[in-house]
Design an enzyme around this catalytic site. Structure first.
Site, PDB file in Angstrom:
ATOM      1  N   GLU A  93       0.919  -1.004  -0.007  1.00 63.68           N
ATOM      2  CA  GLU A  93       0.138   0.271  -0.256  1.00 63.68           C
ATOM      3  C   GLU A  93       0.897   1.514  -0.156  1.00 63.68           C
ATOM      4  O   GLU A  93       1.924   1.051   0.850  1.00 63.68           O
ATOM      5  CB  GLU A  93      -1.192   0.337   1.033  1.00 63.68           C
ATOM      6  CG  GLU A  93      -1.312  -0.567   2.142  1.00 63.68           C
ATOM      7  CD  GLU A  93      -2.204  -0.879   3.109  1.00 63.68           C
ATOM      8  OE1 GLU A  93      -2.103  -0.012   3.979  1.00 63.68           O
ATOM      9  OE2 GLU A  93      -2.595  -1.659   3.767  1.00 63.68           O
ATOM     10  N   CYS A 334      -2.927   1.951   9.675  1.00 62.99           N
ATOM     11  CA  CYS A 334      -1.408   1.608   8.787  1.00 62.99           C
ATOM     12  C   CYS A 334      -1.477   0.206   8.532  1.00 62.99           C
ATOM     13  O   CYS A 334      -1.385  -0.272   8.980  1.00 62.99           O
ATOM     14  CB  CYS A 334      -0.648   1.494  10.080  1.00 62.99           C
ATOM     15  SG  CYS A 334      -0.394   3.362  10.747  1.00 62.99           S
TER      16      CYS A 334
HETATM   17  N1  SAH Z   1       8.858   0.786  10.728  1.00 68.54           N
HETATM   18  C1  SAH Z   1       9.395   2.778  10.660  1.00 68.54           C
HETATM   19  C2  SAH Z   1       7.956   2.954   9.076  1.00 68.54           C
HETATM   20  C3  SAH Z   1       7.030   2.663   9.233  1.00 68.54           C
HETATM   21  S1  SAH Z   1       5.802   2.704  10.441  1.00 68.54           S
HETATM   22  C4  SAH Z   1       8.636   2.581  11.071  1.00 68.54           C
HETATM   23  O1  SAH Z   1       8.493   2.071  12.708  1.00 68.54           O
HETATM   24  O2  SAH Z   1       8.820   3.983  11.748  1.00 68.54           O
HETATM   25  C5  SAH Z   1       5.319   4.571  10.476  1.00 68.54           C
HETATM   26  C6  SAH Z   1       5.230   4.955  11.728  1.00 68.54           C
HETATM   27  O3  SAH Z   1       3.378   5.038  12.273  1.00 68.54           O
HETATM   28  C7  SAH Z   1       5.817   4.317  12.327  1.00 68.54           C
HETATM   29  O4  SAH Z   1       6.055   5.473  14.048  1.00 68.54           O
HETATM   30  C8  SAH Z   1       4.672   3.534  13.344  1.00 68.54           C
HETATM   31  O5  SAH Z   1       4.385   3.156  14.719  1.00 68.54           O
HETATM   32  C9  SAH Z   1       3.344   4.771  13.088  1.00 68.54           C
HETATM   33  N2  SAH Z   1       1.931   3.026  13.604  1.00 68.54           N
HETATM   34  C10 SAH Z   1       2.164   2.299  12.785  1.00 68.54           C
HETATM   35  N3  SAH Z   1       0.710   1.354  13.648  1.00 68.54           N
HETATM   36  C11 SAH Z   1      -0.166   2.914  13.814  1.00 68.54           C
HETATM   37  C12 SAH Z   1      -1.497   2.815  14.385  1.00 68.54           C
HETATM   38  N4  SAH Z   1      -1.878   1.883  14.075  1.00 68.54           N
HETATM   39  N5  SAH Z   1      -1.513   3.486  14.895  1.00 68.54           N
HETATM   40  C13 SAH Z   1      -0.608   4.799  14.776  1.00 68.54           C
HETATM   41  N6  SAH Z   1       0.487   4.669  14.602  1.00 68.54           N
HETATM   42  C14 SAH Z   1       0.848   3.793  14.499  1.00 68.54           C
END
Ligand code: SAH
Length: 345
Positions: A93, A334
């Site tokens: 995505e 996400c």
């Molecule tokens: N692996 C990397 C990039 C991808 S995730 C990282 O950890 O930064 C991008 C961001 O979205 C990260 O801060 C992650 O913790 C956040 N994220 C993922 N799922 C989420 C959710 N359900 N709610 C809020 N933030 C989320």
């Protein structure tokens, strides 16, 4: 013999390819331009190259493209969520967001992820594979083409941990920045990571002007281990030390992401602790009210509490913003889109 995808090659790599065919270097610039600016995806159609060269290239190489599998358009704010199909049928995505200053793209760097963060849907099925540089770049090209827009900002915040796919991500950055292609300034690119200290240092040594964003989500190691399992390997202090090194090398302000989860990491005392960690560091905090996902019972912090957390940080002199939610009606948080789609089809 398996053909090689030219879209994943940097300009320097294309020069080697072109020279191996006994051609002049400037042909590589032409080839790069055609692939990364004009979006031509059939070698035989590259009119600017001599026919003999095209035929020779086509025997060993191809130009791979992603297929738009589905698109979800937000009726609220124009955000579009894309589901792309890769050549081996995996799905990824990407998100296209409209801001006042232009279009921003959120890209995936891996199919799935192995970081295992508690609240993240992308990681629930584990890591499937790394994306190639061409597959990362093509998310930009396909969204631009499909939506007839020019993307001016990129965030590597989709599925995957970019620093675990280091080489391909660095190649992608070189490709997307190159003046013969999209010519995107490094300052318009943000890389979000769970925080892998040695890779942060390696990235610092590349001396690119990209923004580094660290997903911290907790003010102490014990709690962080619960939310971000990779914290068992790397302490917050070791990440902050690597961030200081990044700052010294690049002079770029660092962003810290903090997803607020009800009754877990959202108390005012935790905000004070968090502010203490960041004291004296050139940084910005982005508070994200957590998106609920089906796979977990965690709940987002109330708006009121988010504001309280924000105010504590601000009162301690921390530069802090609350992330505005875009595409709330198509969101499915996400990484959820891909998982739902697998289940339904
Ligand atoms: N692996 C990397 C990039 C991808 S995730 C990282 O950890 O930064 C991008 C961001 O979205 C990260 O801060 C992650 O913790 C956040 N994220 C993922 N799922 C989420 C959710 N359900 N709610 C809020 N933030 C989320």
């Amino acid at each position: 013999m398996q053909k090689i995808n030219l879209k994943s090659n940097t300009l320097e790599e294309l020069e080697s390819v072109i020279i191996s065919f006994g051609e002049k270097k400037y042909r590589a610039v032409q080839l790069f331009h055609v692939i990364h600016k004009q979006n031509i995806d059939t070698i035989k159609d590259i009119a600017v190259l001599p026919k003999i060269l095209r035929n020779e290239l086509a025997q060993k190489y191809f130009i791979g493209s992603l297929r738009v599998e589905k698109r979800f358009d937000s009726q609220l704010d124009g955000t579009k969520k894309y589901l792309f199909r890769l050549h081996d049928d995996h799905l990824i995505e990407s998100v296209l967001m409209k801001y006042k200053h232009g279009y921003s793209a959120c890209l995936s760097t891996q199919v799935g992820c192995r970081m295992g963060c508690l609240f993240c849907a992308s990681t629930k099925g584990g890591l499937v594979r790394d994306l190639t540089a061409g597959e990362i770049a093509d998310q930009v090209y396909q969204m631009q083409k499909d939506s007839s827009v020019r993307i001016s900002n990129i965030v590597l915040m989709g599925s995957g941990e970019p620093l675990e796919n280091y080489e391909n991500v660095i190649k992608f950055l070189s490709i997307i920045h190159n003046e013969h292609g999209q010519n995107m300034g490094y300052r318009h690119i943000t890389l979000s990571t769970v925080g892998i200290p040695d890779k942060i240092r390696q990235l610092a040594d590349e001396a690119l002007q990209i923004t580094l964003s660290i997903s911290l989500h907790a003010p102490d190691d014990e709690l962080r281990k619960q939310i971000v399992p990779v914290a068992r390997k790397y302490s917050i202090q070791s990440i902050l030390d690597a961030c200081k090194y990044y700052l010294e090398k690049t002079h770029r302000r660092i962003t810290f992401e903090y997803a607020l989860i009800q009754n877990l990491n959202d108390a005012e005392e935790q905000a004070r602790q968090f502010a203490g960690l960041l004291k004296g560091l050139l940084c910005h905090v982005n508070l994200i009210p957590m998106n609920s996902i089906k796979e977990s019972n965690l709940r987002p912090t109330s708006q009121k509490q988010v504001q309280k957390f924000h105010d504590v940080l601000e009162s301690k002199g921390i530069n802090v913003t609350i992330r505005r939610e875009l595409g709330g009606d198509i969101n499915a948080a996400c990484g959820q889109l891909r998982r739902d789609y697998y289940k339904d089809s």
